[in-house]
Design a protein around this motif. Structure first.
Motif, mmCIF file in Angstrom:
data_model
loop_
_atom_site.group_PDB
_atom_site.id
_atom_site.type_symbol
_atom_site.label_atom_id
_atom_site.label_comp_id
_atom_site.label_asym_id
_atom_site.label_seq_id
_atom_site.Cartn_x
_atom_site.Cartn_y
_atom_site.Cartn_z
ATOM 1 N N THR A 236 -12.213 57.930 -30.671
ATOM 2 C CA THR A 236 -12.299 56.453 -29.945
ATOM 3 C C THR A 236 -11.235 55.862 -29.915
ATOM 4 N N ILE B 296 -10.170 51.977 -29.870
ATOM 5 C CA ILE B 296 -10.413 50.520 -29.914
ATOM 6 C C ILE B 296 -9.796 49.384 -29.806
ATOM 7 N N LYS B 297 -9.008 50.145 -29.272
ATOM 8 C CA LYS B 297 -8.089 48.586 -28.904
ATOM 9 C C LYS B 297 -6.650 49.150 -28.257
ATOM 10 N N LYS C 118 -17.122 57.086 -28.482
ATOM 11 C CA LYS C 118 -17.512 55.716 -28.428
ATOM 12 C C LYS C 118 -17.735 55.800 -30.048
ATOM 13 N N THR D 33 -21.611 50.391 -35.137
ATOM 14 C CA THR D 33 -21.281 48.322 -35.273
ATOM 15 C C THR D 33 -19.834 48.639 -36.506
ATOM 16 N N TYR E 236 -16.437 45.062 -33.331
ATOM 17 C CA TYR E 236 -17.044 45.785 -32.759
ATOM 18 C C TYR E 236 -18.387 46.253 -32.025
ATOM 19 N N PRO E 237 -18.931 46.141 -30.966
ATOM 20 C CA PRO E 237 -20.139 46.168 -31.000
ATOM 21 C C PRO E 237 -20.091 48.328 -30.163
ATOM 22 N N TYR E 238 -21.385 48.988 -31.268
ATOM 23 C CA TYR E 238 -22.278 50.094 -31.129
ATOM 24 C C TYR E 238 -21.927 50.562 -29.504
ATOM 25 N N HIS F 76 -18.776 50.943 -28.361
ATOM 26 C CA HIS F 76 -16.991 50.705 -27.314
ATOM 27 C C HIS F 76 -16.633 51.633 -27.614
ATOM 28 N N LEU G 170 -12.956 52.499 -24.935
ATOM 29 C CA LEU G 170 -11.494 52.201 -23.912
ATOM 30 C C LEU G 170 -11.351 53.819 -23.705
#
Length: 611
Positions: A432, A434-435, A587, A591, A603-605, A607, A609
């Protein structure tokens, strides 16, 4: 023919006669048709039950470990360890003395050196079981959850584990991972897996579940749990949903303390119980209890393992489970706080448990149960109920039909190329992103850039830990395939100032830094390492290789990914994602809250990129 060989042959004939007419029960089943058993199954089970002595019946209810890599290991260290633990020399003596229903394998007890050794040990255990007492085949179990909890390591196929599968969102992948794991376990004689974890991890500070859970959404966890139950059981490996009634919302480790789950009954029905109900509806063979207090279900202060309202009232009567209830280890602190070790197994049976896992003093526990039956505290029919369920499970998993494995065919199943390819493909779908605020990713290939790989490896401990070296070295090898030069510098999970300063110096001479974190949310020194590396001004990629929550403790990091696993298969997938050979599609299955407020969402459940 000697007496022992003659006796073994007669036992084999007896077993063969028992399965005549019900051979189909040995076929793989998902378990949907499992709960009460057909007439043929009942006849077989009642015949076996009828010929068993009380001592043999009580023995069927115990599962424990022994030291050694063979059933009669003569290594002096193994013999000494067995004598200290159980007052016997080896597996054979342990089985013959206590008529055990199950054996559990661990690496620390010397049971899992390699696939061929494991297969030989499993066959030896089955021969010992069939050649003694009532001649009942053995449940041989282990904790092969994959990811961070694995007992049978490479060359067996490794998968990234539950939370990674949750990030991938594919029940097909969850099924495939379990089916391959189950096929390989069965090939080496392991016929019960203490997996999947059905806990819903809604507490980000959970010290014992975390990435062992599929995630924080009950529907996601339910779907993944069902997929894995089917994956294991269709390979004739009994699946075990754990840890009932749900260990996902605790900040206390039941190995060292007694957690209290303060969910209301409504919250339990909304969050914790659905995955277990889904597993029950799918025909899961066994359910493992948790050493947790749940006041909404039982206000006595007893942990679930010792609670009749929870095991008999809720699990049996309300939820309709008629399979085998197995306790978590009775050596854990969470189950030993109210009663002495001689009372715990008695109370567990009275609560509704069928199999008692790893009492700290097997002789004390075994005789305590015998005494409770002889005194009338536990009725004989109550023992029969549990043994009947255990025998049905063994019958359904084909153990009466043939408990042995073909040792010559282990290499045709365990760790084969097809299985590794599936593991790689599944792992690719779990990473995942994330950022990516600096738009650093994907990296350019074939640049010859010098990349420092530093941070924590796979397991707590010193940087010299072999498992940590394996984690980051496998990552470095995978990175080099994309045309960069790497340097590996381990800092461990608790890097002191000296190791941090060395890492900084190396970073200043590198074109790129990749720093891995392992539960940095529990380690101020790991957090400081990341901040020190960010302060160098060099491009820095941070990868959380266990819990995804670490980013909350160094939010200034501009590039952050989560793998949920430090297994080589996950690190190799991470390298492919970094260079864009694989698009990040994972994903968040949980959370991520802020560091100072567990209720504030960073960062929500869901999320994640992509490129």
């Amino acid at each position: 023919m000697g007496f022992s060989r003659l006796r073994y042959a007669m036992v084999g004939v007896t077993l063969l006669a028992l399965v005549l007419g019900v051979a189909a029960t040995g076929a793989a089943r998902s378990g949907k048709d499992a709960p009460s058993g057909g007439a043929g199954e009942r006849r077989v089970v009642e015949r076996v039950l009828h010929r068993m002595s009380l001592e043999e019946k009580v023995g069927q209810m115990f599962v424990t470990y022994a030291y050694g890599d063979s059933v009669e290991d003569t290594d002096p260290e193994m013999v000494a360890a067995n004598r200290e633990a159980h007052g016997v020399d080896n597996f054979r003596q342990l089985i013959e003395r206590y008529h055990l229903g199950g054996i559990i394998y661990f690496a620390w007890s010397g049971n899992v050196e390699n696939p061929h050794q494991i297969a030989g040990l499993s066959n030896g255990i089955q021969r010992a079981a069939l050649g003694s007492g009532a001649g009942v085949p053995m449940l041989i179990s282990t904790d092969q959850e994959q990811g961070v909890v694995v007992r049978v390591d490479e060359p067996a196929t490794q998968f990234p584990g539950s939370m990674a599968l949750g990030a991938g969102r594919s029940t097909d992948d969850a099924y495939t991972a379990a089916a391959i794991t189950g096929e390989e376990l069965r090939a080496i004689g392991i016929n019960q897996n203490f997996a999947p974890v059905a806990d819903v991890n809604v507490n980000t500070r959970n010290p014992v579940i975390g990435v062992r859970s599929f995630g924080s959404d009950p529907d996601l966890v339910s779907g993944m749990t069902v997929a894995q139950v089917n994956g294991y059981q269709r390979q004739n490996v009994a699946a075990t949903a754990k840890h009932f009634p749900g260990h996902g919302d605790t900040d206390v480790d039941s190995h060292t303390g007694l957690p209290v789950i303060n969910h209301s009954r409504e919250e339990l029905e909304e969050i914790d119980l659905p995955p277990f109900q889904a597993a029950i509806d799918e025909g899961v063979d066994s359910v493992m209890t948790a050493h947790i207090v749940v006041p909404a279900l039982d206000d006595s202060g007893r942990p679930a393992t010792l609670s009749r309202p929870i095991l008999t009232g809720l699990l049996r009567r309300e939820m309709g489970f008629d399979g085998v209830i197995v306790t978590d280890s009775l050596g854990m602190a969470g189950v030993r706080q109210q009663f002495g070790d001689e009372r715990v197994p008695v109370e567990a049976i009275k609560a509704g448990a069928d199999m008692l896992l790893m009492p700290p003093d097997l002789d004390l526990a075994y005789n305590a149960v015998l005494d409770a039956v002889k005194s009338g505290e536990i009725k004989k029919h109550r023992i029969d109920e549990s043994v009947r369920r255990i025998l049905i499970l063994k019958l359904r998993r084909g153990l009466f039909q043939n408990p042995y494995v073909d040792e010559s065919k282990v290499d045709e199943v365990v760790g084969i190329e097809e299985h590794h390819a599936a593991a790689d493909a599944i792992s690719n779908r779990t990473v995942t992103l994330i950022k990516n605020d600096a738009s650093l990713l994907p990296l350019r290939q074939n640049t010859g850039a010098k990349v420092l790989i530093t941070g924590a490896g796979g397991y707590p401990g010193s940087p010299a830990d072999g498992a940590e070296r394996s984690t980051l070295n496998s990552f470095a090898t995978a990175m080099e395939e994309f045309g960069v030069e790497t340097e590996v510098y381990e800092t461990g999970t608790n890097p002191d100032a000296s190791r941090r300063s060395t890492a900084v110096a190396k970073a200043q001479n590198s074109d790129l830094v990749v720093v891995t974190t392992n539960k940095a949310w529990t380690s101020g020194n790991q957090q400081q390492l990341v901040k020190d590396l960010l302060a160098t001004g060099r491009p820095v990629i941070v990868a959380g290789i266990r819990d995804p929550y670490d980013i909350a403790y160094f939010t200034e990091a501009q590039t952050y990914l989560a793998t949920y696993s430090y297994k080589p298969v996950s690190m190799e997938a991470l390298a492919r994602v970094l260079f864009g050979a694989v698009d990040p599609t994972g994903k968040l299955p949980v959370t991520i809250p802020t560091a100072d407020d567990p209720n504030a969402v960073l960062y929500p459940y869901g999320h994640g990129l992509s490129y």
